[in-house]
Structure formats: structure tokens, C-alpha cells
Design a protein around this motif. Structure first.
Motif, PDB file in Angstrom:
ATOM      1  N   SER A 108       0.832  -1.209   0.000  1.00 37.35           N
ATOM      2  CA  SER A 108       0.000   0.000   0.000  1.00 37.35           C
ATOM      3  C   SER A 108       0.864   1.256   0.000  1.00 37.35           C
ATOM      4  N   ARG A 109       2.054   1.167   0.588  1.00 38.06           N
ATOM      5  CA  ARG A 109       2.946   2.333   0.549  1.00 38.06           C
ATOM      6  C   ARG A 109       3.533   2.502  -0.857  1.00 38.06           C
ATOM      7  N   ILE A 110       3.926   1.391  -1.467  1.00 36.29           N
ATOM      8  CA  ILE A 110       4.499   1.500  -2.821  1.00 36.29           C
ATOM      9  C   ILE A 110       3.480   2.170  -3.755  1.00 36.29           C
ATOM     10  N   ILE A 151      11.965  -2.241   7.933  1.00 36.95           N
ATOM     11  CA  ILE A 151      12.268  -1.040   7.138  1.00 36.95           C
ATOM     12  C   ILE A 151      11.000  -0.218   6.910  1.00 36.95           C
ATOM     13  N   CYS A 152      10.042  -0.820   6.276  1.00 37.51           N
ATOM     14  CA  CYS A 152       8.793  -0.109   5.990  1.00 37.51           C
ATOM     15  C   CYS A 152       7.860  -0.263   7.205  1.00 37.51           C
ATOM     16  N   LYS A 153       8.336   0.270   8.320  1.00 35.75           N
ATOM     17  CA  LYS A 153       7.662   0.053   9.607  1.00 35.75           C
ATOM     18  C   LYS A 153       6.344   0.821   9.683  1.00 35.75           C
ATOM     19  N   LEU A 158      11.763   3.665   7.342  1.00 37.93           N
ATOM     20  CA  LEU A 158      13.149   4.132   7.141  1.00 37.93           C
ATOM     21  C   LEU A 158      13.400   4.422   5.657  1.00 37.93           C
ATOM     22  N   CYS A 159      12.657   5.380   5.129  1.00 36.32           N
ATOM     23  CA  CYS A 159      12.699   5.665   3.686  1.00 36.32           C
ATOM     24  C   CYS A 159      14.093   6.022   3.157  1.00 36.32           C
ATOM     25  N   PRO A 160      14.854   6.893   3.820  1.00 33.53           N
ATOM     26  CA  PRO A 160      16.160   7.242   3.244  1.00 33.53           C
ATOM     27  C   PRO A 160      17.050   6.017   3.020  1.00 33.53           C
ATOM     28  N   ALA A 161      16.901   5.007   3.871  1.00 35.63           N
ATOM     29  CA  ALA A 161      17.759   3.813   3.736  1.00 35.63           C
ATOM     30  C   ALA A 161      17.120   2.749   2.851  1.00 35.63           C
ATOM     31  N   CYS A 162      15.932   3.016   2.355  1.00 37.91           N
ATOM     32  CA  CYS A 162      15.175   1.969   1.653  1.00 37.91           C
ATOM     33  C   CYS A 162      15.700   1.772   0.226  1.00 37.91           C
ATOM     34  N   SER A 163      15.887   0.500  -0.145  1.00 39.34           N
ATOM     35  CA  SER A 163      16.470   0.203  -1.460  1.00 39.34           C
ATOM     36  C   SER A 163      15.437   0.283  -2.590  1.00 39.34           C
ATOM     37  N   ILE A 164      14.160   0.423  -2.262  1.00 33.35           N
ATOM     38  CA  ILE A 164      13.168   0.530  -3.343  1.00 33.35           C
ATOM     39  C   ILE A 164      12.471   1.897  -3.342  1.00 33.35           C
ATOM     40  N   LYS A 165      13.103   2.872  -2.721  1.00 30.75           N
ATOM     41  CA  LYS A 165      12.430   4.173  -2.619  1.00 30.75           C
ATOM     42  C   LYS A 165      12.170   4.811  -3.985  1.00 30.75           C
ATOM     43  N   SER A 166      13.022   4.471  -4.969  1.00 35.32           N
ATOM     44  CA  SER A 166      12.849   5.097  -6.292  1.00 35.32           C
ATOM     45  C   SER A 166      11.550   4.652  -6.968  1.00 35.32           C
ATOM     46  N   MET A 167      10.994   3.520  -6.523  1.00 37.36           N
ATOM     47  CA  MET A 167       9.730   3.069  -7.121  1.00 37.36           C
ATOM     48  C   MET A 167       8.553   3.219  -6.150  1.00 37.36           C
ATOM     49  N   CYS A 168       8.778   3.936  -5.065  1.00 33.01           N
ATOM     50  CA  CYS A 168       7.739   4.023  -4.035  1.00 33.01           C
ATOM     51  C   CYS A 168       6.975   5.345  -4.139  1.00 33.01           C
ATOM     52  N   LYS A 169       5.670   5.230  -4.402  1.00 35.99           N
ATOM     53  CA  LYS A 169       4.852   6.431  -4.560  1.00 35.99           C
ATOM     54  C   LYS A 169       4.651   7.159  -3.230  1.00 35.99           C
ATOM     55  N   TYR A 170       4.648   6.424  -2.164  1.00 38.19           N
ATOM     56  CA  TYR A 170       4.499   7.039  -0.837  1.00 38.19           C
ATOM     57  C   TYR A 170       5.700   7.951  -0.571  1.00 38.19           C
ATOM     58  N   PHE A 171       6.885   7.453  -0.869  1.00 36.61           N
ATOM     59  CA  PHE A 171       8.112   8.216  -0.640  1.00 36.61           C
ATOM     60  C   PHE A 171       8.132   9.478  -1.489  1.00 36.61           C
TER      61      PHE A 171
HETATM   62  S1  SF4 Z   1      10.454   4.204   0.575  1.00 31.39           S
HETATM   63 FE1  SF4 Z   1       8.418   3.328   0.473  1.00 31.39          FE
HETATM   64  S2  SF4 Z   1       8.734   1.144   0.614  1.00 31.39           S
HETATM   65 FE2  SF4 Z   1      10.602   2.117   1.301  1.00 31.39          FE
HETATM   66  S3  SF4 Z   1      10.403   2.291   3.519  1.00 31.39           S
HETATM   67 FE3  SF4 Z   1       9.658   4.212   2.631  1.00 31.39          FE
HETATM   68  S4  SF4 Z   1       7.468   3.896   2.405  1.00 31.39           S
HETATM   69 FE4  SF4 Z   1       8.371   1.883   2.678  1.00 31.39          FE
END
Ligand code: SF4
Length: 292
Positions: A108-110, A151-153, A158-171
Motif C-alpha cells: 500500500s505504501r508502494i 524497514i517499511c515500519k 526508514l525511507c532514506p535507507a530503503c532500497s526501493i524508494k525510487s519506485m515508491c509512490k508514498y516516498f
Molecule cells: S520508501 Fe516506500 S517502501 Fe521504502 S520504507 Fe519508505 S514507504 Fe516503505
């Protein structure tokens, strides 16, 4: 054992359980009272009963193996869609995803959508080519859960450290969705009446109650009540709160010393019993043992 229960609580039970039942066959040859005794204190006793029935079915009907298709796995007692998918992924590396709260949150975050608006079955089906590119599906399923937990707590991902942030619409979004809060569980009031044989340190228990929880387990006389009024002819002992499954209980505990007990009650020692007694009843034992 881990359903609704923390790892640190489960570990000692798990070790004892495996010592008693080192194989599926050993478990299948056991009986409900032995399995429940080993489960005593862990709660959610339906899990233990279902585990035993499932072991018997697997040994007798499936040559001690887990069936390989979702429909058959879901027919086993106590196994719903989530557990069936997890079992198939972990056991056979099947391309399935066990959608728990963590996984729902990640998806749901992605998508930056409220999870209540997402059809997860459809989402997985539509994206199956991308989701199941790996041949390590068992690891993938576990990784998804862990990713949600670590990570996606729920709070402060922990968005800055997240390895899929580039594809995450929430971020990326300036308009981040907020999850609709789930309704609060209503607290129900109960009166518990303990008949106590003071000289023998015993209390009367019965399986005859119709609470919708702890059915067929030994409890003192218990009645749901709509008010919180004190009861005549019984000594008030204490008020306490308890949670069972997803129910919240507000309990007034009463007692009387008596050698007579109502029908369908039996005396139980407050100290040691060979029969299985649920932890709910044990907590009451602990409270009233102070007055005997
Ligand atoms: S960038 Fe998106 S998937 Fe990654 S931790 Fe943040 S909200 Fe979750």
C-alpha cells in the motif's frame, strides 16, 4: 505457535514440544489432552487442537507430506489463506505470497493507497511476472514480511535507507495516504464466582459455559453482565482486565467458601493439576490462592 504470540514467549514451548513430538508421526499418535498440557499457558488453544488433527490427517491421508496445492492445504484445520500461502512458499518454494499486515503495508505504501482499497489477490495476479522473477520464492516471501517489519515500519518507515524508494509512490508523494484506523474492540463485563473449599485448597471449575471463547475448557462459574454492580451473598475479591483472542474483558472476581458446588462443576487443586487448565483460569487461581 507464533500466531498472535511473540517469539520469545514461544521458544521454550517450541523446544519442549519438539522434545515430546520430534516427528509429525509422533504428534499424530498423541492425544488432545497431552498436546493441550504442553500448550498450557500459550493461549489460543484452538491452534493446538487443530495442529493435532492436521498431523493426523497428513500422516493418514497424505503420506506425512504437505499437499502441494492451495485448495488441499486450505482444507486442513486451522489453516487459512495466509498460512496456506506461507506453507507452500516455505515448503515447496511455490510462487505465492503470504499477505500479512506487514506485506499489505509495503504494497500500500508502494502504491500510496489505503490498504482497505486494494484487492491484494488481483494485485499479485496482475504483477506475477515481476513479483515471481526469483527462483528463491521462499526467501522472497520471508524477506517481504521482514522488510515490512524492519524497514517499511508502521510508524516512521526508514525511507532514506530503503532500497526501493525510487519506485515508491508514498516516498515520492507530497500527499501521503493515511491508514483508516481500525475500530476499537468493545470491553465486555463479566462476573466470576469461585466456590472454594478452604480446607483442601480447592476451587470448583466447570466446562459448562457458553462464552464464545475458551469453550470446553475448565473455568470457574462465569457470567457476562451488562452492569458493574456488586453481587449479594458473594465476597468481592478484585477487579481486573484480561484479553482473550480479540476480546477485552473487564472482570469482577467473587468468591465464597463452600463445600457444595453447582451441578457440572468439579473440584480442582489450586496448586497442581495433571489436567490441562487454561492460563485464564490459572491467573484466577493465583489471585484467590492468597485468600485460602
Ligand atoms: S520508501 Fe516506500 S517502501 Fe521504502 S520504507 Fe519508505 S514507504 Fe516503505
Amino acid at each position: 505457535m507464533l500466531q498472535q504470540t511473540q517469539v520469545k514467549t514461544v521458544i521454550p514451548y517450541f523446544k519442549v514440544f519438539l522434545r515430546n513430538f520430534p516427528t509429525l508421526q509422533a504428534l499424530s499418535l498423541s492425544n488432545e489432552s497431552k498436546v493441550l498440557k504442553l500448550w498450557e499457558g500459550l493461549g489460543y488453544y484452538r491452534r493446538a487442537k487443530n495442529l493435532l488433527i492436521t498431523a493426523k490427517i497428513l500422516v493418514n491421508e497424505y503420506n506425512s507430506k504437505l499437499p502441494k496445492n492451495l485448495i488441499d492445504v486450505k482444507k486442513l484445520p486451522g489453516i487459512g489463506k495466509y498460512t496456506a500461502n506461507a506453507l507452500l512458499a516455505f515448503t515447496y518454494n511455490h510462487p505465492t505470497i503470504a499477505v500479512d499486515g506487514n506485506v499489505k503495508r509495503v504494497f500500500s505504501r508502494i502504491l500510496n493507497k489505503n490498504e482497505n482499497t486494494i484487492d491484494f489477490d488481483k494485485l499479485i495476479k496482475v504483477n506475477k511476472i515481476n513479483l515471481f522473477k526469483t527462483n528463491r520464492n521462499s526467501d522472497f516471501v520471508e524477506a517481504l514480511m521482514e522488510f515490512g517489519a524492519l524497514i517499511c515500519k508502521p510508524k516512521k518507515p526508514l525511507c532514506p535507507a530503503c532500497s526501493i524508494k525510487s519506485m515508491c509512490k508514498y516516498f515520492k508523494s507530497n500527499k501521503k495516504f493515511t491508514q483508516i484506523k481500525t475500530l476499537k474492540v468493545k470491553v465486555k463485563n463479566y462476573n466470576i464466582f469461585c466456590y472454594i473449599d478452604k480446607s483442601k485448597n480447592k476451587v470448583a471449575l466447570t466446562k459448562k459455559h457458553n462464552l464464545g471463547f475458551l469453550d470446553k475448557f475448565y473455568l470457574p462459574l462465569i457470567k457476562e453482565t451488562l452492569d458493574n454492580k456488586k453481587i449479594k451473598n458473594w465476597k468481592f475479591h478484585s477487579n481486573f482486565k484480561n484479553s482473550i483472542s480479540n476480546k477485552k474483558l473487564n472482570i469482577n472476581l467473587y468468591y465464597k467458601f463452600s463445600l457444595k458446588i453447582p451441578p457440572q462443576h468439579r473440584w480442582f487443586s489450586l496448586k497442581k493439576n495433571n489436567e490441562f487448565i487454561p492460563s485464564f483460569t490459572k491467573k484466577i487461581f493465583k489471585q484467590i490462592s492468597k485468600i485460602t
